[in-house]
Design a protein around this motif. Structure first.
Motif, PDB file in Angstrom:
ATOM      1  N   LEU A  35       0.814  -1.209   0.000  1.00 59.81           N
ATOM      2  CA  LEU A  35       0.000   0.000   0.000  1.00 59.81           C
ATOM      3  C   LEU A  35       0.854   1.270   0.000  1.00 59.81           C
TER       4      LEU A  35
ATOM      5  N   ARG B 208       3.594   4.087  -1.239  1.00 62.42           N
ATOM      6  CA  ARG B 208       4.035   4.652  -2.501  1.00 62.42           C
ATOM      7  C   ARG B 208       5.559   4.696  -2.541  1.00 62.42           C
TER       8      ARG B 208
ATOM      9  N   SER C  19      -8.517  -1.393  -2.530  1.00 60.45           N
ATOM     10  CA  SER C  19      -8.568  -0.060  -3.127  1.00 60.45           C
ATOM     11  C   SER C  19      -8.849   1.012  -2.084  1.00 60.45           C
TER      12      SER C  19
ATOM     13  N   TYR D   4      -5.774   1.632  -0.186  1.00 58.33           N
ATOM     14  CA  TYR D   4      -4.764   2.295  -1.016  1.00 58.33           C
ATOM     15  C   TYR D   4      -5.128   3.768  -1.246  1.00 58.33           C
TER      16      TYR D   4
ATOM     17  N   GLY E 287      -2.161   8.629  -1.168  1.00 63.33           N
ATOM     18  CA  GLY E 287      -3.011   8.148  -0.078  1.00 63.33           C
ATOM     19  C   GLY E 287      -3.825   9.229   0.592  1.00 63.33           C
TER      20      GLY E 287
END
Length: 848
Positions: free
Chosen positions: A433, A435, A738, A741, A791
């Motif tokens: 999750l 980045r 999703s 995330y 996020g």
């Protein structure tokens, strides 16, 4: 400083002694036609490309890679290479009569100019020097006679360096047709001593430039040093002093420099023998230390170390020395604290320099190689060889994969990393999750000096930074309406497309505007209200680095216009010629921008936040940008002196696609690539819902095939390598992933996609069904494409009309209302110990 610049114009007839001597006093101009067939390095050279030369970019790069300081090009040749050869490596070759015809783009793409002039008129050259402000000026007279020392001094006084052909130079006495090189070199030198001597600093080359001593020079001693290449000085007691003539501690002169005030010199020398000092020490200021001392010790030990000593073993056993270098390199790589790194680095330097001394390599050779590498324009990828690369981590360990991967082989498939949700531990899932890491603390440290510079110096700083970062020399920072028709000239299809997008986006954002006043009577006699007002002054940042983005100008300008903002300042980086792209200017006109700031990066954000002499200060800054822009926005929003808000924190672009067996593989791949092309830090995610292996394989194949056909494939290759495919068994699991995330863009490429929207909790914008590509939202469907990334969709909305409005509340109480509510207020105020609050109520109720 440079007294003059020699130009080799008669290679075959030039005196070898003259050419060698010239290398000791500064760079030499050489014709490219005489260099292409010679493999020698071009250290200490400027390379002249004549007007009639057929330009070959590879030849230019080769010259720079071989050590040339600069290349000298005609305006036509320069226009072909400005942008991919650094400006500080280019000089412009011009006839003095044509100097003022040079475009701003060409002027900003070079570091100086070589003027060809029939005469050396100081007033004319001075005026040209002002036209090319902040540039180096060199002047080559086409006269058959050389300049006199007086003329050289005059040229230097107006900031111009004379260029003298070697056919007009000599090592003999000066004459009407030839100038002695020492007379030319010493022309600007002036002594303030009664004896006419010049203070001279002697420094060791290289050895860190350690000062060996302070001596004096005369014109006679300097002339002899230039011609002989040996250290020759002038003793105040004994006259001409040829260093080492009796002691054997001679010197080889590498370079003789004039200081900036032209009243002293520096001799860079290679010292031989016991040392420079008469006390048989390396320096009059004490012994050598550090790396220079280590080299001296190792050279001595190689000749005289006793048998059986450790140093002797290192010199006589290459395998032992090789093993120690590898061992110390490994220990340095594993060191953690500052002290450990310094300790291990010292060990590695010791064994490395031992290897060099054993091979006859000294610090002189190492530093020359470092200088040569620094001058190179072409660069290797910089990847480690296979045997030194870290082994690939297991695909079952997402935490090992989440870092920065090594750049992939260009022949390898462009592919995403693949995981199965059911096999992930909670830690692995949390890692997926995340980045790509953005070090905003480091970025804020870098942008703070830029922000402070603009804050204190205003427009002057903006102009300077725009020339530095955007390579655009501007006369003014801001364009105010009405904007000229010439600045908005567009092809008709582009204009029509922008108009259509404007209409759709405006229609959707007008529907969002809050124009009604909310009125609620909470108890009889107490009426509370809320009403909206526009934010008065807003700044809209429109990126302009690798692409023209009129779409961003639309997405920010339209809601500001609909909300009724009084001032709309649009900031965007200028093109090299100082203009703004006509697409962006046309949008600025459509949305009623009150000013267009021609600046980008942190400097634009600072100008919007604090204002300058010409840039209006704003109350809120909107818009996406790179790490510099984002860091600057975060910095200014926390400065109480700026009193400025920002729309949201931002990061690289991203998309998450949920796809099931109803998807078309080519369409899924295209949607993923549409976001991957934004930048190397972009991330794209595919959540496959029980997709057959054949369909998933086809998506992967389409990613590779389509990417290779795109112009931005190099960017895509890097961003896709950091992106992931997560395989799940059902839609519920897909939506849960999703929501955790919280993607900027969410595409639902599934059966009954509309019904799934109800289960979306966190996303910037949702694209529903097979005919809703993310590109439509980016440009023209009507929704806004300035969305929360990284996020932040858990906490932030995308930009909308309400982003440009603020809400004010009011309340009105009647006498009866205050009688009913007053005792409640007074009691609570007493509870908090705020007596004045309670008194403001009681005095009205007659209770005091």
């Amino acid at each position: 400083m440079i007294a003059f610049l020699p130009l080799r114009d008669n290679e075959q007839n030039a005196q070898p002694a003259l050419l060698i001597a010239l290398d000791r006093i500064g760079p030499v101009v050489k014709s490219i036609s005489s260099l292409l067939d010679t493999p020698s390095d071009l250290y200490n050279s400027y390379v002249l490309v004549e007007n009639n030369t057929l330009l070959d970019h590879d030849d230019l790069i080769s010259c720079l890679d071989r050590g040339a300081d600069k290349i000298i090009l005609s305006p036509a040749h320069a226009s072909e290479v400005i942008g991919f050869i650094p400006s500080d490596r280019i000089l412009l070759l011009l006839d003095v009569a044509n100097a003022s015809a040079v475009s701003d783009k060409t002027r900003s793409g070079v570091s100086g100019v070589l003027l060809k002039s029939p005469s050396l008129e100081l007033d004319l050259i001075s005026s040209v020097s002002h036209f090319f402000s902040n540039s180096s000026i060199y002047v080559l007279s086409t006269s058959p006679t050389p300049p006199t020392p007086t003329t050289i001094r005059g040229l230097l006084s107006v900031g111009a360096v004379p260029v003298i052909p070697t056919s007009q130079l000599t090592t003999g006495p000066s004459s009407a047709s030839q100038l002695n090189i020492t007379d030319a070199f010493l022309a600007p030198l002036r002594s303030d001593r009664p004896d006419g001597f010049f203070p001279t600093v002697v420094s060791s080359f290289p050895q860190g430039g350690r000062s060996l001593g302070l001596v004096y020079s005369s014109r006679q001693s300097i002339a002899e040093s230039i011609l002989s290449g040996k250290g020759v000085y002038h003793s105040r007691k004994h006259g001409l002093w040829r260093k080492g003539e009796t002691s054997g501690a001679t010197q080889d002169v590498v370079r003789i420099h004039l200081d900036c005030d032209t009243d002293s010199l520096e001799f860079s020398v290679i010292q031989h023998g016991a040392g420079f000092c008469h006390l048989n020490r390396p320096s009059c200021f004490g012994d050598l230390n550090g790396v220079a001392a280590l080299q001296s010790t190792l050279q001595s030990r190689m000749e005289s170390a006793p048998e059986g000593s450790y140093t002797k073993r290192l010199f006589s056993d290459p395998d032992l020395l090789r093993s120690k270098i590898m061992e110390e390199a490994d220990e340095l790589c594993n060191a953690e604290t500052k002290e450990q790194v310094a300790f291990e680095a010292a060990d590695l330097l010791y064994f490395t320099l031992t290897r060099c001394v054993a091979a006859g390599v000294g610090l002189v050779d190492i530093e020359r190689n470092l200088d040569a590498k620094a001058r190179k324009v072409s660069r290797r990828p910089g990847n480690a060889k296979a045997k030194w690369s870290s082994k690939p981590a297991s695909t079952a360990d997402p935490s090992a994969k989440a870092g920065q991967p090594s750049p992939p082989d260009l022949n390898s498939a462009i592919s995403m990393r693949k995981y199965t949700a059911a096999s992930l531990s909670p830690t692995d899932r949390a890692q997926l999750l995340r980045r790509p890491v953005l070090k905003f603390d480091d970025m804020i440290t870098k942008v703070k000096p830029i922000v402070d510079y603009v804050r204190t110096r205003g427009d002057a700083a903006l102009l300077e930074l725009t020339a530095k970062f955007d390579k655009a020399r501007l006369d003014s920072t801001v364009v105010f309406p009405p904007f000229s028709p010439e600045s908005m000239q567009l092809d008709e299809p582009v204009r029509t497309a922008i108009d259509a997008a404007y209409a759709n986006i405006r229609k959707f954002h007008e529907a969002q505007a809050d124009g009604d006043t909310l009125v609620v009577e909470t108890i009889p006699g107490v009426v509370c209200s809320r009403f909206a007002r526009p934010i008065a002054r807003v700044g809209l940042y429109v990126p302009g680095g690798t692409a023209v983005l009129p779409s961003t100008a639309l997405m920010l300008g339209i809601p500001a216009q609909v909300a009724g903002c009084h001032e709309i300042v649009l900031a965007t980086p200028p093109r090299p010629d100082g203009s703004i792209s006509p697409e962006v200017m046309y949008v600025a006109h459509l949305v009623g921008a009150s000013a267009v700031l021609k600046a980008g990066g942190a400097q634009a954000v600072a100008a919007l936040a604090y204002g300058t002499q010409t840039v209006p200060k704003v109350d809120k800054i909107f818009g996406p940008g790179n790490q510099w822009v984002t860091a600057a926005k975060m910095l200014v929003q926390n400065d109480t002196d700026a009193l400025v808000a920002i729309d949201m924190p931002a990061g690289p672009s991203e998309v998450l696609i949920i796809a099931d067996r109803t998807c078309e593989p080519a369409h899924v791949a295209a949607d993923l690539l549409s976001q991957a092309e934004h930048g190397i830090d972009s991330q794209v995610v595919l959540v496959s819902v029980n997709l057959p292996a054949s369909v998933l394989s086809e998506i992967e194949s389409q990613i590779d095939t389509q990417a290779r056909a795109l112009e931005r494939v190099d960017i895509i290759r890097q961003s896709v390598a950091k992106s992931i495919i997560v395989q799940v068994e059902d839609l519920e699991t897909a939506l849960a992933f999703s929501n955790d995330y919280a993607p900027e863009h969410l595409i639902l490429y599934i059966e009954k996609a509309a019904a799934a929207v109800a289960h979306v909790q966190n996303a910037g914008s949702v694209f529903v069904g097979p005919f809703s590509p993310e590109s439509c939202g980016d440009y023209a469907s009507g929704t806004n494409h300035t969305l929360p990334t990284n996020g932040y969709a858990r906490q932030f909305s995308g930009v909308n009309t309400l982003s440009f409005q603020k809400h004010i509340t009011s309340q009105e109480l009647t006498a009866d209302g205050l009688k009913a509510l007053g005792p409640v207020v007074a009691t609570l105020a007493d509870c908090e110990g705020l007596q004045a609050h309670a008194n403001a109520v009681r005095i009205r109720l007659g209770l005091i």
